[in-house]
Design a protein around this motif. Structure first.
Motif, PDB file in Angstrom:
ATOM      1  N   VAL A 195       0.840  -1.196   0.000  1.00  0.00           N
ATOM      2  CA  VAL A 195       0.000   0.000   0.000  1.00  0.00           C
ATOM      3  C   VAL A 195       0.878   1.250   0.000  1.00  0.00           C
ATOM      4  CG1 VAL A 195      -1.705   1.285   1.350  1.00  0.00           C
ATOM      5  CG2 VAL A 195      -1.925  -1.191   1.096  1.00  0.00           C
ATOM      6  N   GLY A 196       1.985   1.215   0.721  1.00  0.00           N
ATOM      7  CA  GLY A 196       2.892   2.360   0.797  1.00  0.00           C
ATOM      8  C   GLY A 196       3.481   2.744  -0.542  1.00  0.00           C
ATOM      9  N   THR A 197       3.859   1.770  -1.328  1.00  0.00           N
ATOM     10  CA  THR A 197       4.410   2.051  -2.663  1.00  0.00           C
ATOM     11  C   THR A 197       3.357   2.697  -3.550  1.00  0.00           C
ATOM     12  OG1 THR A 197       5.972   0.224  -2.508  1.00  0.00           O
ATOM     13  CG2 THR A 197       5.432   0.998  -4.713  1.00  0.00           C
ATOM     14  N   ILE A 198       2.165   2.153  -3.536  1.00  0.00           N
ATOM     15  CA  ILE A 198       1.091   2.713  -4.370  1.00  0.00           C
ATOM     16  C   ILE A 198       0.716   4.108  -3.891  1.00  0.00           C
ATOM     17  CG2 ILE A 198      -1.312   2.438  -5.082  1.00  0.00           C
ATOM     18  CD1 ILE A 198      -0.824  -0.609  -4.935  1.00  0.00           C
ATOM     19  N   ASN A 199       0.569   4.292  -2.568  1.00  0.00           N
ATOM     20  CA  ASN A 199       0.160   5.587  -2.035  1.00  0.00           C
ATOM     21  C   ASN A 199       1.210   6.673  -2.239  1.00  0.00           C
ATOM     22  OD1 ASN A 199      -2.229   4.468  -1.240  1.00  0.00           O
ATOM     23  ND2 ASN A 199      -1.783   4.494   0.942  1.00  0.00           N
ATOM     24  N   SER A 200       2.473   6.313  -2.342  1.00  0.00           N
ATOM     25  CA  SER A 200       3.505   7.328  -2.513  1.00  0.00           C
ATOM     26  C   SER A 200       3.888   7.578  -3.972  1.00  0.00           C
ATOM     27  CB  SER A 200       4.750   6.968  -1.702  1.00  0.00           C
ATOM     28  OG  SER A 200       5.263   5.725  -2.117  1.00  0.00           O
ATOM     29  N   LEU A 201       3.826   6.551  -4.824  1.00  0.00           N
ATOM     30  CA  LEU A 201       4.275   6.716  -6.207  1.00  0.00           C
ATOM     31  C   LEU A 201       3.173   6.599  -7.259  1.00  0.00           C
ATOM     32  CD1 LEU A 201       7.557   4.599  -6.049  1.00  0.00           C
ATOM     33  CD2 LEU A 201       7.353   7.082  -6.016  1.00  0.00           C
ATOM     34  N   TYR A 202       2.113   5.865  -6.969  1.00  0.00           N
ATOM     35  CA  TYR A 202       1.086   5.583  -7.978  1.00  0.00           C
ATOM     36  C   TYR A 202      -0.321   5.909  -7.492  1.00  0.00           C
ATOM     37  CZ  TYR A 202       4.928   3.282 -10.271  1.00  0.00           C
ATOM     38  OH  TYR A 202       6.139   3.037 -10.871  1.00  0.00           O
ATOM     39  N   TYR A 203      -0.455   6.887  -6.605  1.00  0.00           N
ATOM     40  CA  TYR A 203      -1.759   7.218  -6.031  1.00  0.00           C
ATOM     41  C   TYR A 203      -2.719   7.839  -7.043  1.00  0.00           C
ATOM     42  CZ  TYR A 203       0.282  11.882  -5.686  1.00  0.00           C
ATOM     43  OH  TYR A 203       0.891  13.071  -5.967  1.00  0.00           O
ATOM     44  N   ASN A 204      -2.210   8.366  -8.145  1.00  0.00           N
ATOM     45  CA  ASN A 204      -3.090   8.966  -9.149  1.00  0.00           C
ATOM     46  C   ASN A 204      -3.320   8.026 -10.339  1.00  0.00           C
ATOM     47  OD1 ASN A 204      -0.519   9.116 -10.183  1.00  0.00           O
ATOM     48  ND2 ASN A 204      -0.740  11.189 -10.991  1.00  0.00           N
TER      49      ASN A 204
ATOM     50  N   CYS B 198       1.186  -3.179   4.462  1.00  0.00           N
ATOM     51  CA  CYS B 198       0.366  -4.320   4.021  1.00  0.00           C
ATOM     52  C   CYS B 198       0.420  -4.466   2.502  1.00  0.00           C
ATOM     53  CB  CYS B 198      -1.089  -4.128   4.445  1.00  0.00           C
ATOM     54  SG  CYS B 198      -1.348  -4.172   6.210  1.00  0.00           S
ATOM     55  N   TYR B 199       0.201  -5.687   2.054  1.00  0.00           N
ATOM     56  CA  TYR B 199       0.113  -5.934   0.617  1.00  0.00           C
ATOM     57  C   TYR B 199      -1.196  -5.376   0.070  1.00  0.00           C
ATOM     58  CZ  TYR B 199       4.043  -9.124   1.090  1.00  0.00           C
ATOM     59  OH  TYR B 199       5.273  -9.652   1.341  1.00  0.00           O
ATOM     60  N   ALA B 200      -1.150  -4.912  -1.180  1.00  0.00           N
ATOM     61  CA  ALA B 200      -2.331  -4.312  -1.790  1.00  0.00           C
ATOM     62  C   ALA B 200      -3.097  -5.286  -2.680  1.00  0.00           C
ATOM     63  CB  ALA B 200      -1.935  -3.085  -2.606  1.00  0.00           C
ATOM     64  N   TYR B 201      -2.453  -6.347  -3.159  1.00  0.00           N
ATOM     65  CA  TYR B 201      -3.102  -7.252  -4.109  1.00  0.00           C
ATOM     66  C   TYR B 201      -3.001  -8.726  -3.724  1.00  0.00           C
ATOM     67  CZ  TYR B 201      -4.039  -3.422  -7.261  1.00  0.00           C
ATOM     68  OH  TYR B 201      -4.522  -2.273  -7.804  1.00  0.00           O
ATOM     69  N   GLN B 202      -2.702  -9.016  -2.477  1.00  0.00           N
ATOM     70  CA  GLN B 202      -2.789 -10.375  -1.955  1.00  0.00           C
ATOM     71  C   GLN B 202      -3.311 -10.288  -0.532  1.00  0.00           C
ATOM     72  OE1 GLN B 202       0.767 -12.585  -0.765  1.00  0.00           O
ATOM     73  NE2 GLN B 202       2.003 -10.858  -1.449  1.00  0.00           N
TER      74      GLN B 202
END
Length: 139
Positions: free
Chosen positions: A100-109, A128-132
């Motif tokens: 979740v941290g990677t998505i929220n910081s780099l791919y949130y848009n 936490c994992y976002a896709y498992q």
């Protein structure tokens, strides 16, 4: 191996899980708006071992395409493709290891970010994992 849970409908491929060695190349956008191809051989073993780091090596919005050439092959396969704010294609191995941290910081848009997706897998924190499916923590 854990099961991929993808409620966002992002198309996936299954290439990385079939190979234990290979080379990566990245298509990135420069500040001038030009696209360049980048790839360093000494990073290949680390990228194979930690698939999430494939997407975290560049600043937000710079990475457009990642290609993988399996060892012994002459051809590159696309394992990540993004155009604007839409992720068009991603490898299942990368998707399973995204936090979740990677998505929220780099791919949130982008379409990787989805609160519905996070709740479907039981994500509570940025670690936490976002896709498992995440393991439930005993209180």
């Amino acid at each position: 191996m854990t099961q991929l849970i993808n409620t966002t409908g992002i198309p996936t491929v299954n290439i990385l899980s079939k190979y234990s060695a290979g080379k990566f190349r990245f298509v990135v956008k420069t500040r001038l708006g030009m696209s360049i191809v980048d790839g360093r051989d000494f990073e290949n073993p680390r990228l194979i071992q930690n698939p999430e780091s494939i997407l975290t090596g560049y600043q937000k919005g710079v990475l457009h395409t990642v290609e993988f050439q399996p060892e012994g092959s002459d051809y590159y396969f696309t394992i990540f493709s993004r155009m604007g704010k839409k992720v068009n294609l991603i490898d299942e191995t990368i998707l399973k290891n995204l936090t979740v941290g990677t998505i929220n910081s780099l791919y949130y848009n982008t379409n990787l970010y989805s609160q519905h997706q996070y709740s479907a897998v039981g994500s509570k924190t940025w670690a936490c994992y976002a896709y498992q499916m995440n393991q439930k923590v005993a209180a």
